[in-house]
Design a protein around this motif. Structure first.
Motif, PDB file in Angstrom:
ATOM      1  N   ILE A   1      -1.807   6.039   8.513  1.00  0.00           N
ATOM      2  CA  ILE A   1      -0.508   5.428   8.831  1.00  0.00           C
ATOM      3  C   ILE A   1       0.443   5.595   7.644  1.00  0.00           C
ATOM      4  N   SER A   2      -0.081   5.413   6.444  1.00  0.00           N
ATOM      5  CA  SER A   2       0.702   5.589   5.223  1.00  0.00           C
ATOM      6  C   SER A   2       1.216   7.031   5.135  1.00  0.00           C
ATOM      7  N   TYR A   3       0.334   7.986   5.430  1.00  0.00           N
ATOM      8  CA  TYR A   3       0.710   9.407   5.440  1.00  0.00           C
ATOM      9  C   TYR A   3       1.844   9.643   6.437  1.00  0.00           C
ATOM     10  N   TYR A   4       1.691   9.088   7.640  1.00  0.00           N
ATOM     11  CA  TYR A   4       2.692   9.278   8.695  1.00  0.00           C
ATOM     12  C   TYR A   4       4.052   8.712   8.265  1.00  0.00           C
ATOM     13  N   ASN A   5       4.034   7.488   7.708  1.00  0.00           N
ATOM     14  CA  ASN A   5       5.282   6.839   7.288  1.00  0.00           C
ATOM     15  C   ASN A   5       5.992   7.641   6.188  1.00  0.00           C
ATOM     16  N   ILE A   6       5.211   8.159   5.244  1.00  0.00           N
ATOM     17  CA  ILE A   6       5.805   8.952   4.152  1.00  0.00           C
ATOM     18  C   ILE A   6       6.326  10.280   4.691  1.00  0.00           C
TER      19      ILE A   6
ATOM     20  N   GLN B   1       0.836  -1.202   0.000  1.00  0.00           N
ATOM     21  CA  GLN B   1       0.000   0.000   0.000  1.00  0.00           C
ATOM     22  C   GLN B   1       0.869   1.249   0.000  1.00  0.00           C
ATOM     23  N   GLY B   2       2.020   1.178   0.667  1.00  0.00           N
ATOM     24  CA  GLY B   2       2.930   2.321   0.702  1.00  0.00           C
ATOM     25  C   GLY B   2       3.377   2.727  -0.693  1.00  0.00           C
ATOM     26  N   PHE B   3       3.678   1.728  -1.540  1.00  0.00           N
ATOM     27  CA  PHE B   3       4.093   2.001  -2.920  1.00  0.00           C
ATOM     28  C   PHE B   3       2.938   2.634  -3.705  1.00  0.00           C
ATOM     29  N   ILE B   4       1.741   2.070  -3.540  1.00  0.00           N
ATOM     30  CA  ILE B   4       0.554   2.610  -4.231  1.00  0.00           C
ATOM     31  C   ILE B   4       0.337   4.066  -3.818  1.00  0.00           C
ATOM     32  N   ASP B   5       0.403   4.331  -2.515  1.00  0.00           N
ATOM     33  CA  ASP B   5       0.152   5.697  -2.026  1.00  0.00           C
ATOM     34  C   ASP B   5       1.205   6.688  -2.517  1.00  0.00           C
TER      35      ASP B   5
END
Length: 308
Positions: free
Chosen positions: A294-299, A106-110
Motif C-alpha cells: 500500500i505504501s508503494y502504491y501511495n508513493i 510509515q509513509g515517511f519511514i518508507d
C-alpha cells in the motif's frame, strides 16, 4: 590543504583539516559539479581543497571538491523543482522515529528508506521514546519490527529518558560517518546532548560570520565522536520529497520487490494492474506485507509523470 566540511550555512562553511585546525571557508565565484543540480554545491561531509585567504581571521577559499562516494538528497523545502544535498560520504544513516508524541508515519519511514536505497546508504530505524509506549504502541512496534527486519533493515527500540538501548546505539556509530534524521521532536538533539554533555548551548548559538538572523537548526552539522567517527545532525523534516525517482524505478528501492522484478511477465511492470506480476503474487501469498505494498502504491501515485 585538504579539509572536511563540518557545517554549511549556504554562503559560509566550517571546515577542519586533518591536523584539527578549523577554518571559516567560502566558495570563490560560481561552483558547479557536473551532473548535479542542487541548491547547495557543497555539503556537510564533503572533502575539499582549501587555500588561505586571511590567516589572521582564519578564513580560506574552497578551490576544489573531491569525488563523493555517495550522498543523500531530498527535494528542496524552498523549491520543489530543485534538490538539496543533505550530506555526503556517509557510511550509514539513522532515522529517528516515534510512535507517539509525535507519531512518525510509515509513509515517511518508507520514503526515507527509498531515498537511502537510491543513494546506496545503509539505513537503520531507531524507534525512540519507548518509555511512553503503552500496549497499542508496543504492538505496533512489534509489527513494524517484524516487517522491516524481514526485508533486511536493522531496527532499534530506545528510550533517552531511561537510557535504554543507548549503548547499542553508540556502538553502532563507532568509527563511522552517520547521518541522523527524523521529524522535529523525535529526540535527535536529546541523543546528541547525551553523547556530548554540554553541547546544547553550542548548537543554539549563531556566530557572527555565519549570517545574522539565521537559525542554526536549518543547517546540517557534523560532530566528532569521542571514540572515533562522526555524526551529522540535520534539522527536523516534515516530509521527505524523493529526488529523481521515476514510477518505473520505484520498486527497485523496495528490497522485497527488487528481487522479484525479473520474474514479472512484463519488464516495464508497475505491479498494479499488469497480468503475470510476481510482486502482486507475493503480496497475495503474504511474502510481501500488504502495508508495504500500500505504501508503494501511495508513493507511486504521488510521483508526477510529467517529470519523466
Amino acid at each position: 590543504m585538504r579539509a572536511l566540511v563540518y557545517k554549511s550555512t549556504g554562503s559560509w562553511y566550517i571546515t577542519k583539516t586533518e591536523d584539527g585546525t578549523v577554518y571559516n571557508a567560502r566558495i570563490k565565484g560560481i561552483f558547479k559539479i557536473e551532473g548535479i543540480t542542487s541548491t547547495n554545491p557543497i555539503a556537510v561531509g564533503d572533502e575539499v581543497e582549501i587555500e588561505h585567504e586571511n590567516e589572521i581571521e582564519k578564513t580560506v577559499i574552497i578551490t576544489q571538491i573531491y569525488d563523493r562516494k555517495n550522498y543523500i538528497a531530498r527535494v528542496s523545502p524552498h523549491n520543489k523543482n530543485q534538490h538539496h544535498i543533505v550530506a555526503s560520504n556517509l557510511d550509514q544513516t539513522l532515522l529517528f522515529a516515534t510512535l507517539k508524541e509525535p507519531k512518525t508515519s510509515q509513509g515517511f519511514i518508507d520514503r526515507f528508506l527509498i531515498s537511502a536505497e537510491s543513494f546506496h546508504v545503509p539505513a537503520v530505524i531507531v524507534f525512540n521514546k519507548a518509555d511512553i509506549y503503552r500496549k497499542k504502541e508496543l504492538e505496533q512496534y512489534e509489527k513494524l519490527h517484524a516487517m522491516y527486519t524481514d526485508i533486511g533493515y536493522k531496527i532499534l527500540l530506545v528510550s533517552m529518558t531511561e537510557n535504554r538501548g543507548i549503548d547499542e546505539l553508540i556502538t553502532l556509530l563507532q568509527d563511522k560517518v552517520t547521518l541522523l534524521s527524523g521529524h522535529s521532536g523525535v529526540g535527535k538533539s536529546t541523543f546528541i546532548n547525551a553523547i556530548f554533555p554540554g553541547l546544547e548551548l553550542r548548537t543554539k548559538e549563531v556566530s557572527g560570520w555565519s549570517g545574522k538572523g539565521m537559525h542554526t537548526t536549518t543547517f546540517a552539522e557534523m560532530f566528532d565522536l569521542p571514540g572515533g567517527g562522526q555524526i551529522i545532525d540535520t534539522p527536523g523534516i516534515r516530509e521527505f520529497g524523493l529526488v529523481d525517482i521515476s514510477r518505473q524505478e520505484l520498486s527497485h528501492y523496495f528490497p522485497e520487490m527488487q528481487k522479484l522484478i525479473t520474474s514479472c511477465q512484463f519488464n516495464n511492470c508497475l505491479h498494479i494492474n499488469e497480468p503475470g506480476c510476481a510482486v502482486k503474487q507475493a503480496v497475495a501469498e503474504g511474502r510481501i506485507t500488504e502495508d508495504r505494498y500500500i505504501s508503494y502504491y501511495n508513493i507511486l501515485e504521488s510521483i508526477d509523470t510529467k517529470n519523466y
